[in-house]
Enzyme design. Structure first.
Site: not given
Ligand code: PLP
Length: 395
Positions: A72, A156, A184, A206, A242, A330
């Site tokens: 992401g 998130n 998300q 993921h 690739t 933290c």
């Molecule tokens: N954007 C949001 C809203 C996310 O919650 C996250 C991951 O927690 C990301 C981007 C980043 O994704 P990635 O872990 O696949 O780089």
């Protein structure tokens, strides 16, 4: 799946067994390079095409509008950077204070002068106490200096869903590129790109039961796009390197499953989340929901247990094999409330004790019952030993 009660699905998800099975042959059996001329490579290329189709079906777009990335974060970087520089006059990026660091830190880096940035000016829109944006604020920010707007589909930490389709329309009316980080949202809420004005959208494998290390970026046909990774001609010259075939096949399968399971997310997962939330708010004094009660992902509940530390709650939950996460990061030894909690103006005493529960289709009723049984005594115990908790109990 692992014996743990896993309620941290906004951090990452388990790989679905069907996804694991789908990707398996591409490690040792079908290991050809999809760009090769020979039949061995060609058959692999067909599976990459199928995966692209599966992603496109979940998003409601054309397969050629989907390019595969490594995560992401890469998708967000590629989208925002691709939009710049539009013209010497368009020097503004509009985003929000509650974006993921993948967007916020990218935008802030672009504020720096060349060669690192583009000397842009970043407008970070505020949110209210429910984590919501104001549409008039957005309208006011969209002047002729704006090059690109990047606003997440869903947050998130709180799960708050933004009115992305309406914001995309506002941008289109003004000729401004619109990117959304939907990492998300994808698989949790219906998305139909054939029916909205979003120009670019990021997703991550993921977060929807594919492995870590694969993502995708939607780029609308005709949208200006410059590659972030330069090299070979893969992904129609839009992302060199690739292709990570097993991961791409996995993402495709995960998107196919997500499409079929969307109803389950909207009904069963939502019901489990609501049951958990209602029980905890009723049984724990000084507990409050963070985020909007309705405009939210169906799987996320972010609850503040005032006067105690989120980290202590997490450690005690961990002893029962329950995984969740907190709204504090933290850093340098001090527990700073997250930028999202701060942007919402959540008081320190509440932000410190905020816990995010994020569910998935793999959670069961029995697991939720267990959390409802275990957590209230933990909160009582921590309040007894917290100086703030004892003070609050007297008042
Ligand atoms: N954007 C949001 C809203 C996310 O919650 C996250 C991951 O927690 C990301 C981007 C980043 O994704 P990635 O872990 O696949 O780089």
């Amino acid at each position: 799946m692992s014996g743990a009660i896993y309620l941290d699905n906004n951090a990452t998800t388990a790989v679905a067994p069907e996804v694991k099975e789908a990707m398996e042959p591409f490690w040792t059996e079908f290991y050809g390079n999809p760009s090769s001329i020979h039949t061995f490579g060609g058959q692999v290329a067909r599976h990459v095409d199928t995966a692209r189709q599966q992603v496109a079906e979940l998003l409601g777009c054309h397969p050629t509008e989907v390019l595969f990335t490594s995560c992401g974060t890469e998708s967000d970087n590629a989208a925002i950077r691709s939009a710049l520089p539009v013209s010497p006059h368009r020097k503004k990026i509009v985003t929000t204070r509650v974006e993921h660091p993948a967007v916020l830190n990218t935008c802030r880096t672009l504020e720096r002068p060349a060669p690192i940035g583009f000397d842009m000016r970043v407008v970070e829109l505020p949110v209210d106490q429910y984590g919501e944006l104001s549409l008039p604020d957005i309208g006011n920010a969209l002047d002729e200096d704006v090059a690109v707007v990047s606003i997440m589909w869903a947050n998130n930490e709180t799960g708050v869903v933004f009115p992305v389709e309406r914001i995309a329309d506002m941008c289109r009316d003004r000729g401004i590129l619109f990117h959304t980080d939907a990492v998300q949202a994808v698989g949790k809420v219906p998305i139909d790109l054939s029916n909205c004005a979003v120009d670019m959208l990021s997703l991550s494998g993921h977060k929807l039961h594919a492995p870590k290390g694969v993502g995708a970026l939607y780029v609308r046909h005709g949208c200006r796009f410059q590659p972030f990774l330069i090299g070979g001609h893969q992904e129609r010259n839009r992302r060199a390197g690739t292709e990570a075939v097993p991961m791409i096949v996995a993402l495709g399968k995960a998107c196919e499953l997500a499409r079929r399971r969307l109803d389950d997310e909207q009904t069963r997962v939502r019901a489990l989340r609501d049951k958990l939330e209602k029980a905890l708010l009723a049984s724990c004094p000084d507990a409050k929901l963070n985020g909007h009660p309705d405009h939210r992902l169906p799987n996320t509940a972010n609850i503040s247990f005032e006067y105690i530390e989120g980290e202590s709650i997490l450690l005690m939950l961990d002893e029962h094999g329950i995984c969740a996460s907190s709204g504090s990061a933290c850093t340098t030894g001090s527990l700073e409330p997250s930028h999202v909690m701060r942007a919402m103006g959540i008081p320190y005493t509440a932000a410190h004790g905020s816990i995010r529960f994020s569910l998935s289709v793999y959670n069961s009723n029995a697991e939720i019952d267990k959390v409802i049984e275990v957590l209230p005594p933990i909160i009582r115990r921590l309040r007894e030993i917290s100086p703030f908790g004892r003070e609050a109990a007297k008042t």
